[in-house]
Design a protein around this motif. Structure first.
Motif, PDB file in Angstrom:
ATOM      1  N   ASN A  65       0.826  -1.216   0.000  1.00 59.99           N
ATOM      2  CA  ASN A  65       0.000   0.000   0.000  1.00 59.99           C
ATOM      3  C   ASN A  65       0.864   1.272   0.000  1.00 59.99           C
ATOM      4  O   ASN A  65       2.100   1.205  -0.039  1.00 59.99           O
ATOM      5  N   ARG A  67       1.747   3.348   2.169  1.00 62.21           N
ATOM      6  CA  ARG A  67       2.645   3.669   3.291  1.00 62.21           C
ATOM      7  C   ARG A  67       4.073   3.171   3.048  1.00 62.21           C
ATOM      8  O   ARG A  67       4.979   3.482   3.800  1.00 62.21           O
ATOM      9  N   CYS A  68       4.265   2.413   2.003  1.00 70.38           N
ATOM     10  CA  CYS A  68       5.600   1.846   1.717  1.00 70.38           C
ATOM     11  C   CYS A  68       6.619   2.954   1.446  1.00 70.38           C
ATOM     12  O   CYS A  68       6.370   3.862   0.652  1.00 70.38           O
ATOM     13  N   CYS A  74      11.272  -6.149   3.413  1.00 72.74           N
ATOM     14  CA  CYS A  74      10.477  -7.304   2.954  1.00 72.74           C
ATOM     15  C   CYS A  74      11.216  -8.049   1.844  1.00 72.74           C
ATOM     16  O   CYS A  74      11.210  -9.287   1.803  1.00 72.74           O
ATOM     17  N   LYS A 104       5.065  -9.318   5.743  1.00 72.56           N
ATOM     18  CA  LYS A 104       4.127  -8.519   6.535  1.00 72.56           C
ATOM     19  C   LYS A 104       4.665  -8.327   7.959  1.00 72.56           C
ATOM     20  O   LYS A 104       4.517  -7.268   8.560  1.00 72.56           O
ATOM     21  N   CYS A 107       7.695  -5.764   7.924  1.00 70.62           N
ATOM     22  CA  CYS A 107       7.438  -4.405   7.422  1.00 70.62           C
ATOM     23  C   CYS A 107       7.257  -3.427   8.594  1.00 70.62           C
ATOM     24  O   CYS A 107       6.361  -3.595   9.420  1.00 70.62           O
ATOM     25  N   ARG A 109       6.283  -0.325   8.467  1.00 71.41           N
ATOM     26  CA  ARG A 109       5.339   0.781   8.199  1.00 71.41           C
ATOM     27  C   ARG A 109       3.902   0.306   7.976  1.00 71.41           C
ATOM     28  O   ARG A 109       3.063   1.058   7.500  1.00 71.41           O
ATOM     29  N   ASN A 110       3.651  -0.936   8.314  1.00 75.00           N
ATOM     30  CA  ASN A 110       2.287  -1.469   8.092  1.00 75.00           C
ATOM     31  C   ASN A 110       1.833  -1.204   6.648  1.00 75.00           C
ATOM     32  O   ASN A 110       0.701  -0.788   6.397  1.00 75.00           O
ATOM     33  N   ASP A 113      -0.937  -5.060   2.868  1.00 73.36           N
ATOM     34  CA  ASP A 113      -2.318  -5.522   3.100  1.00 73.36           C
ATOM     35  C   ASP A 113      -2.446  -6.990   2.698  1.00 73.36           C
ATOM     36  O   ASP A 113      -1.599  -7.537   1.984  1.00 73.36           O
ATOM     37  N   ASN A 114      -3.545  -7.584   3.144  1.00 73.79           N
ATOM     38  CA  ASN A 114      -3.787  -9.006   2.847  1.00 73.79           C
ATOM     39  C   ASN A 114      -4.399  -9.196   1.459  1.00 73.79           C
ATOM     40  O   ASN A 114      -5.511  -8.727   1.202  1.00 73.79           O
TER      41      ASN A 114
END
Ligand code: SF4
Ligand code: SF4
Length: 280
Positions: A65, A67-68, A74, A104, A107, A109-110, A113-114
């Protein structure tokens, strides 16, 4: 009682024997047959069943997403090299991803996503006398383990006999089935390859500490001495020797279940009776 029919080598007649033993056992109790040869399942063909309305087997796939910040943690952590930084983005190669979720977790920075991908299906068939669960992977997928685990989890019920038909070889998907079994029946044939692959299977079953028995298929087409010697050395009992039978080949080609018209049927009944004895 959970029984796994296996054979290191392909083409030993393992599926023919597993399917027909399951069919005989269904006259004595409630049976579920689990076709765990997910790359090439064929047990259903013996029953004239079609594979329809399968339950999808889904795996996690990352979706990156906004926020990367391209830190690439990763990318470095992915065990399958399924992520790369390309043209200012993190690109995901879903076909290479095994769904482990490491990306996940690492990471900071959250930013993941799934997502999901379908790697296979499990088909349920209600047949005359027994239930069949068929694990199957989608084209291009190499890993059978997830579909097999799903099939095992769906084999819930008040069954007297769980009959597993593994794929050939000694890979992780075969071992996962063997781990689950109470007893293992290794199907082999009297050839140098047969003896070699039986030894590999017996090495595994001994490490797993599983009671193992051997069926020698086409026992009259070669020299049994190597197999018999190996079984003696390992303290493994040969419970059946099935002679080559042209009638049996005809039944196999026509994907029919065996019956009293085929000599080999008496050996199939013998194996089924042996399993009944072990389960009581
Ligand atoms: S889930 Fe595992 S295999 Fe898939 S991209 Fe993430 S780290 Fe790699
Ligand atoms: S770890 Fe998270 S923030 Fe870093 S590159 Fe991967 S997705 Fe982006």
């Amino acid at each position: 009682m959970k029984v796994a029919f296996t054979g290191g080598k392909g083409g030993t007649g393992k599926s023919t024997i597993a399917v027909n033993v399951a069919n005989v056992l269904s006259k004595f109790g409630k049976v579920v047959l689990i076709d765990a040869d997910a790359g090439c399942p064929n047990d259903h063909i013996f029953f004239g069943a079609e594979l329809r309305n399968g339950t999808p087997v889904e795996l996690f796939v990352p979706i990156i997403n906004d926020r990367c910040d391209l830190c690439e943690r990763c990318v470095d952590a992915c065990p399958e090299n399924a992520l790369i930084k390309l043209n200012g983005k993190i690109k995901v190669f879903p076909n290479m991803c095994n769904g482990c979720g490491t990306c996940k977790i690492v990471c900071p920075r959250n930013a993941i996503d799934n997502g999901k991908k379908v790697v296979g299906h499990v088909y349920f068939s209600k047949l005359r006398g027994l239930d069949l669960l068929t694990a199957s992977i989608v084209e291009g997928e190499k890993e059978s383990l997830h579909a097999i685990n799903k099939a095992k989890s769906l084999a819930r019920g008040d069954y007297d006999f769980y009959i597993y038909d593994t794929s050939a070889g000694t890979g992780s998907s075969v071992v996962s089935v063997l781990e689950d079994a109470d007893i293992i029946v290794a199907v082999t044939e009297p050839t140098p390859f047969g003896a070699h692959d039986l030894k590999l299977i017996l090495d595994i079953t001994s490490q797993l500490n599983k009671r193992t028995f051997v069926v020698i298929n086409r026992s009259d087409i070669g020299d049994n001495s190597k197999i018999e010697r190996l079984c003696n050395e390992r303290g493994v009992r040969v419970i059946s020797r099935i002679k080559f039978d042209r009638e049996l080949v005809k039944y196999y080609i026509n994907q029919k279940l065996l019956d009293e018209n085929v000599d080999a049927y008496s050996e199939i009944k013998k194996i089924a009776n042996f399993i009944r004895g072990e389960s009581s």
